[in-house]
Design a protein around this motif. Structure first.
Motif, PDB file in Angstrom:
ATOM      1  N   TYR A 159      -1.778  -5.549  -5.709  1.00 10.13           N
ATOM      2  CA  TYR A 159      -2.482  -4.788  -4.678  1.00 10.13           C
ATOM      3  C   TYR A 159      -3.944  -5.229  -4.584  1.00 10.13           C
ATOM      4  O   TYR A 159      -4.455  -5.514  -3.498  1.00 10.13           O
ATOM      5  CB  TYR A 159      -2.372  -3.301  -5.015  1.00 10.13           C
ATOM      6  CG  TYR A 159      -3.254  -2.383  -4.197  1.00 10.13           C
ATOM      7  CD1 TYR A 159      -2.984  -2.136  -2.857  1.00 10.13           C
ATOM      8  CD2 TYR A 159      -4.344  -1.737  -4.784  1.00 10.13           C
ATOM      9  CE1 TYR A 159      -3.785  -1.280  -2.111  1.00 10.13           C
ATOM     10  CE2 TYR A 159      -5.148  -0.880  -4.039  1.00 10.13           C
ATOM     11  CZ  TYR A 159      -4.862  -0.654  -2.717  1.00 10.13           C
ATOM     12  OH  TYR A 159      -5.655   0.191  -1.985  1.00 10.13           O
ATOM     13  N   ILE A 207       2.579   1.788  -3.541  1.00  3.86           N
ATOM     14  CA  ILE A 207       1.683   2.336  -4.561  1.00  3.86           C
ATOM     15  C   ILE A 207       1.335   3.786  -4.242  1.00  3.86           C
ATOM     16  O   ILE A 207       1.299   4.644  -5.133  1.00  3.86           O
ATOM     17  CB  ILE A 207       0.400   1.476  -4.662  1.00  3.86           C
ATOM     18  CG1 ILE A 207       0.757   0.108  -5.234  1.00  3.86           C
ATOM     19  CG2 ILE A 207      -0.656   2.151  -5.521  1.00  3.86           C
ATOM     20  CD1 ILE A 207      -0.386  -0.860  -5.295  1.00  3.86           C
ATOM     21  N   LEU A 259       2.265  -3.824  -9.955  1.00  7.08           N
ATOM     22  CA  LEU A 259       1.922  -3.652  -8.549  1.00  7.08           C
ATOM     23  C   LEU A 259       0.420  -3.599  -8.290  1.00  7.08           C
ATOM     24  O   LEU A 259      -0.052  -4.166  -7.306  1.00  7.08           O
ATOM     25  CB  LEU A 259       2.576  -2.372  -8.014  1.00  7.08           C
ATOM     26  CG  LEU A 259       4.099  -2.410  -7.847  1.00  7.08           C
ATOM     27  CD1 LEU A 259       4.619  -1.052  -7.424  1.00  7.08           C
ATOM     28  CD2 LEU A 259       4.489  -3.468  -6.825  1.00  7.08           C
ATOM     29  N   ILE A 260      -0.322  -2.927  -9.164  1.00 10.79           N
ATOM     30  CA  ILE A 260      -1.749  -2.765  -8.890  1.00 10.79           C
ATOM     31  C   ILE A 260      -2.492  -4.110  -8.908  1.00 10.79           C
ATOM     32  O   ILE A 260      -3.320  -4.363  -8.018  1.00 10.79           O
ATOM     33  CB  ILE A 260      -2.390  -1.733  -9.838  1.00 10.79           C
ATOM     34  CG1 ILE A 260      -1.882  -0.338  -9.471  1.00 10.79           C
ATOM     35  CG2 ILE A 260      -3.919  -1.776  -9.752  1.00 10.79           C
ATOM     36  CD1 ILE A 260      -2.437   0.785 -10.311  1.00 10.79           C
ATOM     37  N   TYR A 277       0.838  -1.205   0.000  1.00 12.77           N
ATOM     38  CA  TYR A 277       0.000   0.000   0.000  1.00 12.77           C
ATOM     39  C   TYR A 277       0.872   1.255   0.000  1.00 12.77           C
ATOM     40  O   TYR A 277       0.627   2.204  -0.761  1.00 12.77           O
ATOM     41  CB  TYR A 277      -0.903  -0.039   1.230  1.00 12.77           C
ATOM     42  CG  TYR A 277      -1.830   1.152   1.373  1.00 12.77           C
ATOM     43  CD1 TYR A 277      -3.045   1.186   0.703  1.00 12.77           C
ATOM     44  CD2 TYR A 277      -1.497   2.228   2.190  1.00 12.77           C
ATOM     45  CE1 TYR A 277      -3.902   2.268   0.837  1.00 12.77           C
ATOM     46  CE2 TYR A 277      -2.347   3.307   2.331  1.00 12.77           C
ATOM     47  CZ  TYR A 277      -3.546   3.328   1.646  1.00 12.77           C
ATOM     48  OH  TYR A 277      -4.380   4.400   1.778  1.00 12.77           O
ATOM     49  N   LEU A 289       3.243   0.138 -12.179  1.00 10.76           N
ATOM     50  CA  LEU A 289       1.845  -0.008 -11.765  1.00 10.76           C
ATOM     51  C   LEU A 289       1.188  -1.207 -12.432  1.00 10.76           C
ATOM     52  O   LEU A 289       0.294  -1.819 -11.858  1.00 10.76           O
ATOM     53  CB  LEU A 289       1.069   1.270 -12.091  1.00 10.76           C
ATOM     54  CG  LEU A 289       1.432   2.500 -11.246  1.00 10.76           C
ATOM     55  CD1 LEU A 289       0.665   3.721 -11.738  1.00 10.76           C
ATOM     56  CD2 LEU A 289       1.136   2.263  -9.769  1.00 10.76           C
TER      57      LEU A 289
END
Length: 285
Positions: free
Chosen positions: A220, A53, A216-217, A50, A213
């Motif tokens: 996440y 990001i 990572l997203i 968290y 991203l």
């Protein structure tokens, strides 16, 4: 007035049910402790992801990533996490109320159900069940969460859905659980704080922030879903433990009431027999 035989049978039935509720409470208590420990183990990884990001989004200019922008579709994909079993108080119905109470037209929502109770309840209300992954909630695995996430993200990137939501039960403590509906995508940068450090100097990334991203997203979102799995499992067992405790207490009250009725019926029967004996004796004399 019920006969002594009827009262005795009813009392035996309630006592038998009480033994079952006691056993179910003990099982739920053991499962709750395991689920709580699993949820605690997941928090450090999630918090680090968290913050990463949040840092990328707050310290990078001119980000135009599909996960941050509206794609124009009015359809919504929604993870709905409930249980496969009942006897947990309002646990399942509260999640269903969160979904139906937000005003989204049922025809515009694709339900990805994790838990048969949620799938059945929403199907009865006219929602489209796109996918049923109910077995995943029996023994939550990170791989299952990632696989389900990737399938929904593919639908999002193709423009088939414009928003992704998740309905689940947040575990606060043993006696408090809260049904929640949160939006996962598109991400709102304003809702992601930069973290504790005050250094807001713009950062350069290798690879580019957009590429970072891309990796990572999904992780996440997948970890959010896995975290919801373990939170929901803890909440389910907490709710079931409370429900079985209440049922056991109610059974105690019913047994006490039935015992009182039985004793009164027995006393009335004895009194009637004595009266009949006395009346018969007087008639003979």
């Amino acid at each position: 007035m019920a006969s002594m035989r009827d009262i005795k049978r009813r009392k035996e039935s309630v006592t038998s049910t009480q033994q079952i509720t006691k056993a179910m409470k003990l099982v739920a208590t053991v499962k709750l402790q395991k689920a709580k420990a699993r949820a605690e183990r997941n928090k450090p990884y999630f918090n680090t992801l968290y913050r990463t990001i949040s840092s990328i989004l707050s310290k990078t200019e001119h980000l135009e990533h599909p996960y941050l922008l509206e794609n124009g579709s009015s359809r919504k994909a929604m993870f709905v996490i409930t249980s496969n079993k009942g006897l947990a108080g309002g646990y399942n119905s509260n999640v269903i109320k969160e979904v139906t109470g937000k005003g989204f037209p049922a025809g515009d929502v694709d339900i990805y159900a994790i838990g048969r109770k949620g799938a059945e309840g929403l199907a009865r209300k006219g929602y489209k069940i796109v996918e049923d992954d109910s077995e995943a909630i029996n023994e939550p695995l990170y791989k299952d969460a990632i696989d389900i996430t990737n399938r929904v993200l593919e639908s999002y990137t193709r423009g088939e859905v414009g928003e992704i939501y998740m309905a689940y039960t947040n575990f606060k403590n043993t006696v408090s659980q809260e049904a929640k509906l949160i939006r996962l995508l598109p991400l709102n940068i304003d809702e992601l704080p930069a973290g504790e450090d005050e250094d807001q100097v713009l950062m350069n990334y290798e690879p580019e922030a957009e590429e970072a991203l891309d990796v990572l997203i999904p992780k996440y979102i997948g970890n959010l879903l896995y975290g919801a799995f373990v939170e929901a499992l803890a909440s389910e067992n907490g709710a079931r433990m409370q429900a079985m405790d209440s049922a056991t207490t109610n059974a105690d009250n019913m047994i006490a009431d039935l015992s009182l009725k039985y004793n009164r019926a027995r006393q009335a029967s004895i009194t009637q027999e004595l009266t009949e004996i006395i009346a018969g004796s007087e008639a003979i004399s």
